[in-house]
Design a protein around this motif. Structure first.
Motif, short mmCIF file in Angstrom:
data_model
loop_
_atom_site.label_atom_id
_atom_site.label_comp_id
_atom_site.label_asym_id
_atom_site.label_seq_id
_atom_site.Cartn_x
_atom_site.Cartn_y
_atom_site.Cartn_z
N TYR A 108 0.92 -1.20 0.07
CA TYR A 108 -0.12 -0.30 -0.45
C TYR A 108 0.87 1.72 -0.44
CZ TYR A 108 0.28 -0.76 5.43
OH TYR A 108 0.66 -1.08 6.24
N GLY A 109 1.94 1.52 -0.54
CA GLY A 109 2.97 2.51 -0.90
C GLY A 109 3.66 2.87 0.23
N ALA A 110 3.66 2.42 1.52
CA ALA A 110 4.72 2.71 3.28
C ALA A 110 5.56 1.94 2.84
CB ALA A 110 3.10 2.33 3.37
N THR A 129 -5.18 2.46 3.55
CA THR A 129 -4.05 1.85 3.30
C THR A 129 -4.73 2.00 4.70
OG1 THR A 129 -3.21 4.57 4.21
CG2 THR A 129 -3.07 3.32 2.08
N LEU A 130 -2.88 1.27 5.96
CA LEU A 130 -3.13 0.50 7.20
C LEU A 130 -2.12 2.07 8.24
CD1 LEU A 130 -2.67 -2.98 7.20
CD2 LEU A 130 -4.97 -1.36 6.97
N GLU A 131 -2.35 2.42 8.93
CA GLU A 131 -1.48 2.90 10.28
C GLU A 131 -0.81 1.88 10.72
OE1 GLU A 131 -2.03 6.12 14.31
OE2 GLU A 131 -3.64 5.09 13.31
N GLN A 132 0.27 1.49 10.60
CA GLN A 132 1.32 0.81 11.28
C GLN A 132 1.51 -0.17 12.52
OE1 GLN A 132 4.86 -0.12 8.64
NE2 GLN A 132 4.15 1.54 7.31
N ASP A 159 -5.88 3.04 7.95
CA ASP A 159 -5.79 4.26 7.57
C ASP A 159 -7.04 4.97 6.84
OD1 ASP A 159 -4.81 7.15 8.25
OD2 ASP A 159 -2.44 5.94 7.27
N ARG A 160 -6.53 5.13 5.46
CA ARG A 160 -7.77 5.10 5.36
C ARG A 160 -8.20 4.88 4.18
NH1 ARG A 160 -3.93 6.41 0.87
NH2 ARG A 160 -4.84 4.77 -0.85
#
Length: 264
Positions: A79-81, A129-132, A183-184
């Motif tokens: 997811y691009g992180a 996306t995710l909050e890691q 996250d998103r």
């Protein structure tokens, strides 16, 4: 009607038995499989292998519902992180296979249910996306206190959601063990439950089909709400199977209400 088959992708971890130590093993905690069986379905375990990525649709052809289970953190590169230092070592092949299956299941109108990591996989599959690491922002202990031990905290379900129509109460305690969160939101998803600190605890799609993810472990706390959730998912899988037998490409969107009523 034949008991619906529910596809579940296995994790890969070292396991030991007698003289055999740290043997790479494809499997899952039995609680997932037992809960699916108790809800009226038959789990079918898929190993995470490259050969399945060539044509994930072949696996979906054999099942009526997709269950995305818990496990290690999703590879942030998907997811691009950049990976957080607190993350698990990912199993990229499992991530890629579950994401591919989730996307194709959605295209087919096949019911999808995600638990803990499974909710996160679903969100990433749909472009979110995710909050890691929640510990960087909030007190982590309600969500994961002691590593390897489930904690409990309350969640509040958003009124008018599919999750609201499944659960008996809008506020109840759940079994939790995670340090990451949504996250998103992915495309077509809404948040349908939250923790007291505002962390998103459930997501679902808005097209009327059955696609729900919860950030907790319903298989570890079947009462009061866990079994009702999985039974509703199995009911949706049964409706999907009937629609496929009748020649439809997916379970009717309007079937969601009937599925929930039958599971209550």
């Amino acid at each position: 009607m034949t008991v619906p088959l529910i596809g579940v992708v296995a994790d890969r971890k070292p396991a030991s038995s007698g003289a055999w130590v740290d043997i790479p093993t494809d499997g899952l905690p039995h609680s997932y499989l037992s809960a699916i069986e108790q809800a009226g379905a038959a789990p079918l375990l898929f190993p995470a292998l490259d050969v399945h990525l060539d044509d994930p649709g072949r696996l979906l052809d054999r099942i009526e519902g997709l269950f995305l289970s818990g496990g290690r953190d999703v590879d942030p590169h998907l997811y691009g992180a950049t990976p957080h230092p607190a993350n698990d070592e990912p199993l990229r092949i499992r991530d890629e296979l579950e994401i591919a299956l989730a996307r194709q299941a959605r295209e087919r109108g096949m019911p999808v249910f995600g638990a803990c990591r499974g909710m996160q996989v679903l969100n990433v599959a749909l472009g979110g996306t995710l909050e890691q690491h929640l510990g960087d922002r909030v007190d982590l202990s309600p969500h994961r206190d002691v590593y390897g031990v489930h904690t409990a905290h309350s969640v509040t379900v958003a009124p008018g959601t599919l999750l609201d129509r499944i659960t008996r109460d809008r506020d109840f305690d759940i079994s939790s063990h995670h340090h990451q969160a949504v996250d998103r939101l992915g495309e077509g998803l809404i948040a349908s439950a939250s923790a007291p600190d505002g962390v998103v605890e459930a997501i679902e799609t808005t097209d009327g089909g059955f696609c729900i993810g919860v950030q907790w472990h319903p298989e570890e706390r079947l009462e009061p709400e866990g079994l009702a959730l999985i039974r509703a998912f199995v009911g949706a899988a049964r409706a999907y199977a009937q629609g496929r037998a009748d020649g439809a490409t997916a379970a009717p969107i309007s079937a969601a209400a009937a599925i929930v009523e039958s599971a209550s």
